[in-house]
Write a protein that holds these residues in place. Structure first.
Motif, short mmCIF file in Angstrom:
data_model
loop_
_atom_site.label_atom_id
_atom_site.label_comp_id
_atom_site.label_asym_id
_atom_site.label_seq_id
_atom_site.Cartn_x
_atom_site.Cartn_y
_atom_site.Cartn_z
N ARG A 93 0.83 -1.21 0.00
CA ARG A 93 0.00 0.00 0.00
C ARG A 93 0.86 1.25 0.00
NH1 ARG A 93 -3.42 -2.66 4.45
NH2 ARG A 93 -4.84 -3.90 3.19
N VAL A 94 1.91 1.23 0.82
CA VAL A 94 2.78 2.41 0.89
C VAL A 94 3.41 2.68 -0.47
CG1 VAL A 94 5.00 3.19 1.78
CG2 VAL A 94 3.26 2.39 3.35
N ILE A 156 -2.14 7.45 1.65
CA ILE A 156 -0.68 7.46 1.48
C ILE A 156 -0.29 8.42 0.37
CG2 ILE A 156 1.30 6.06 0.76
CD1 ILE A 156 0.20 5.52 3.59
N PHE A 157 -1.04 8.38 -0.72
CA PHE A 157 -0.79 9.28 -1.86
C PHE A 157 -0.80 10.74 -1.40
CE2 PHE A 157 -2.94 12.04 -4.92
CZ PHE A 157 -2.08 11.99 -5.99
N TRP A 218 5.18 5.84 5.75
CA TRP A 218 5.26 4.68 6.65
C TRP A 218 4.65 5.01 8.02
CZ3 TRP A 218 5.34 -0.16 5.90
CH2 TRP A 218 5.69 -1.04 6.93
N LEU A 219 4.77 6.26 8.45
CA LEU A 219 4.10 6.67 9.69
C LEU A 219 2.59 6.57 9.53
CD1 LEU A 219 5.89 9.99 10.79
CD2 LEU A 219 6.16 7.72 11.78
N VAL A 220 2.11 7.02 8.38
CA VAL A 220 0.67 7.16 8.20
C VAL A 220 -0.01 5.82 7.94
CG1 VAL A 220 -1.06 8.14 6.64
CG2 VAL A 220 0.77 9.57 7.50
N ILE A 221 0.70 4.89 7.30
CA ILE A 221 0.04 3.63 6.93
C ILE A 221 -0.45 2.88 8.18
CG2 ILE A 221 2.12 2.15 6.84
CD1 ILE A 221 -0.87 1.98 4.45
N ILE A 233 0.14 -4.17 8.84
CA ILE A 233 0.80 -4.15 10.14
C ILE A 233 0.04 -3.27 11.13
CG2 ILE A 233 2.41 -2.27 9.53
CD1 ILE A 233 3.44 -5.32 11.57
N GLY A 234 -0.60 -2.21 10.64
CA GLY A 234 -1.37 -1.34 11.53
C GLY A 234 -2.57 -2.08 12.08
#
Lengths: 278, 299
Positions: A93-94, A156-157, A218-221, A233-234
């Motif tokens: 996704r990232v 992410i975009f 990566w922070l936001v995902i 993972i979130g």
């Protein structure tokens, strides 16, 4: 005694700090003793005799990590997938959202950097859109796109586009006039100039923007997947929290850090490749 | 003059002075340069030398006037007019060799890769760069070596007109001397026309066929054109022995020290062109008997 090199001394210190940290953690956990004295009936009824769900000691996390990492890709239904699969979803996704952002941000950044009219025209929009928390877009994205997967990618975009856009514009606008004059006196066309002079000259700044973006993505995902659920993972962190499996929570927190470090290192490598000394 | 290879006709440059008025750097400047000539222009800062250079390079437009090369007015930058900039202007992410092939590939797009590389290596060799050094990035080269690469890039393109903008300004005196000699070596044997800005009188005498002298700005003009009557090939240590050397040098020093200020700021009558006065200094033995220390010939 021969003096050790700076790197060696730093490495020794890192290892020492790690073990001291783990030791303190382990000690402080085992100090939480279970009440074993005489209990009243009331205390027994309220469950005071059973062990409290506490923060697990590092030894348990290590055992958990060993179990998970020795079989990272198992799939036993929607709520029980290996850590490798979960991280794989997150990375997919990232990267999808990130590259879609790059495809738009870098050419647009070039335009903004080259033309001050374009910069002035677009700047108000960028300044308003940039400070919006990417998660604030989530409800709108879910409503319009009607697909949780695509909405996560959209988030992410939207969060990774701004650093790339602004850094590209900044890098392109800052290309030294001497180098542009070299292109002009060699009669290079607009495209040739953009690719052989402006792009390499602005590349370090552009890649810096890309590196900042991948970090933010990566922070936001993690947050986005906590909201949309399903995989990633979130979602995994939140799911294990609901299961009250804190060992898995701590393990997955560590994994998020490690993957983030590798993503950053990859762009660090790219950054060194495009760097130049004036 | 109108029939010269390069003719600069009634060039005027004005800038807004920030108070609603205009500031004239130079006005109605006219001069010509012949094919194969090496011409230096000397003058104080602010007289518009660099502006003239940029106009010749096509990087900026004059307020009025035209520049004709081979009879055609120039417009915009062109590969026919190569430039060596004072700050080298090498692309720092390319090696020395790649900086030269960059230019050659632009100049001769139909050449093979091998031919481009051989041609570039040959020109780097002419300025004394070979072996390992040509595969280094500019940041790994000394200032002198960088300027050599820049000179090689310009000569390798074989432009009709080569413009040098104070190419040695940032170099120490010893390096400057060596590179001046290398420049002479590369230039001699070609029919390359060169126009060079410099602040250094000795450098100008060593290199030039003719030196144009500019008065101080604003309203600067090209006042004199001094012929360098010292035969080539010239060697730094030998030309100082030549009877004309100090006569020319004194004339230049006097001009820059005194007359450039005295002649400054003279407005011209409407339509008058400021063609430079040709100065010929000849003190060799056969001429010395007949007294002409200084002849001024109006062209």
């Amino acid at each position: 005694m021969e003096r050790l090199s700076e790197n060696r001394r730093a490495a020794i210190w890192s290892v020492v700090l790690l073990f001291v940290g783990l030791f303190v953690w382990e000690i402080s956990i085992s100090a939480q003793t279970v009440n074993t004295g005489e209990l009243t009936e009331y205390e027994l009824l309220t469950g005071a005799g059973t062990a409290k769900a506490g923060v697990p000691p590092p030894s348990e996390v290590v055992v958990k990590a060993w179990q998970e990492l020795s079989n990272p890709f198992y799939d036993a239904g929607p709520n029980d997938k290996g850590i490798g699969i979960q991280i794989g979803y997150s990375i997919y996704r990232v990267l999808t959202g990130y590259f879609l952002a790059a495809i738009i941000a870098i050419p647009l950044g070039f335009l903004i950097g080259m033309s001050s009219v374009a910069y002035k025209a677009l700047n108000p929009f960028i300044q308003v859109l940039r400070p919006i928390s990417p998660l604030a877009w989530m409800p709108l994205a879910l409503f319009i796109i009607q697909d949780s997967e695509a909405s996560a990618i959209f988030v992410i975009f939207i969060c990774s586009i701004w650093p790339m856009l602004l850094n590209t514009a900044f890098g392109v606008a800052g290309v030294r006039e001497d180098w542009v004059n070299v292109a002009r006196t060699h009669e290079l066309g607009a495209f040739k100039t953009a690719f052989t002079v402006v792009l390499p000259a602005a590349a370090p700044t552009i890649v810096t923007g890309m590196r900042i973006s991948i970090g933010i993505a990566w922070l936001v995902i993690v947050a986005a997947e906590m909201l949309v659920g399903g995989t990633g993972i979130g979602y995994y962190v939140w799911n294990e929290w609901n299961n009250l499996d804190l060992t898995s929570v701590i393990f997955s927190i560590l994994m998020i850090g490690i993957v983030g470090m590798f993503l950053d290192a990859a762009f660090g490598l790219l950054q060194r490749r495009v760097a130049y000394v004036e | 003059m109108a029939n010269s290879f390069l003719s600069i006709e009634k060039l005027t440059q004005r800038y807004p002075d920030g108070k609603g008025g205009e500031f004239t750097v130079f006005e109605n400047a006219s001069f010509g340069i012949e094919k194969g000539e090496f011409v230096c222009i000397l003058g104080h800062s602010g007289c518009g030398k660099s502006t003239i250079m940029n106009i010749l390079a096509g990087l900026s437009e004059p307020t009025e006037g035209v520049v004709k090369m081979d009879g055609y007015a120039i417009s915009g930058p062109s590969l026919d007019r190569g430039v060596v900039f004072q700050n080298y202007s090498l692309l720092p992410w390319l090696t020395a060799l790649k900086n030269v092939t960059f230019g050659v590939a632009a100049r001769f797009p139909d050449w093979s890769k091998q031919k481009i590389e051989d041609h570039s290596i040959a020109f780097l060799d002419k300025v004394g760069l070979s072996g390992d050094a040509i595969h280094r990035k500019p940041s790994q080269l000394s200032g002198g070596m960088r300027q050599r690469v820049s000179i090689a890039r310009a000569f390798a393109n074989e432009p009709k007109l080569l413009l040098l903008d104070e190419p040695f300004g940032a170099l120490d005196a010893l390096t400057r001397g060596t590179i001046q000699e290398e420049l002479l070596k590369v230039w001699s044997g070609t029919d390359q026309t060169v126009f060079m800005i410099t602040h250094d009188i000795d450098e100008a005498i060593l290199l030039a066929d003719r030196i144009l002298l500019m008065t101080n700005g604003p309203l600067a003009r090209v006042a004199e054109s001094v012929e360098i009557t010292i035969p080539r090939p010239r060697v730094r240590t030998d030309i100082v022995e030549h009877p004309n050397y100090y006569a020319i040098r004194n004339h230049l020093v006097q001009f820059l020290g005194k007359r450039s200020a005295e002649l400054a700021g003279q407005t011209s009558a409407e339509g008058e062109t400021h063609a430079p006065e040709t100065v010929l200094i000849e003190k060799t033995d056969h001429a010395a008997d007949e007294q002409p220390l200084l002849q001024a010939v109006k062209t």
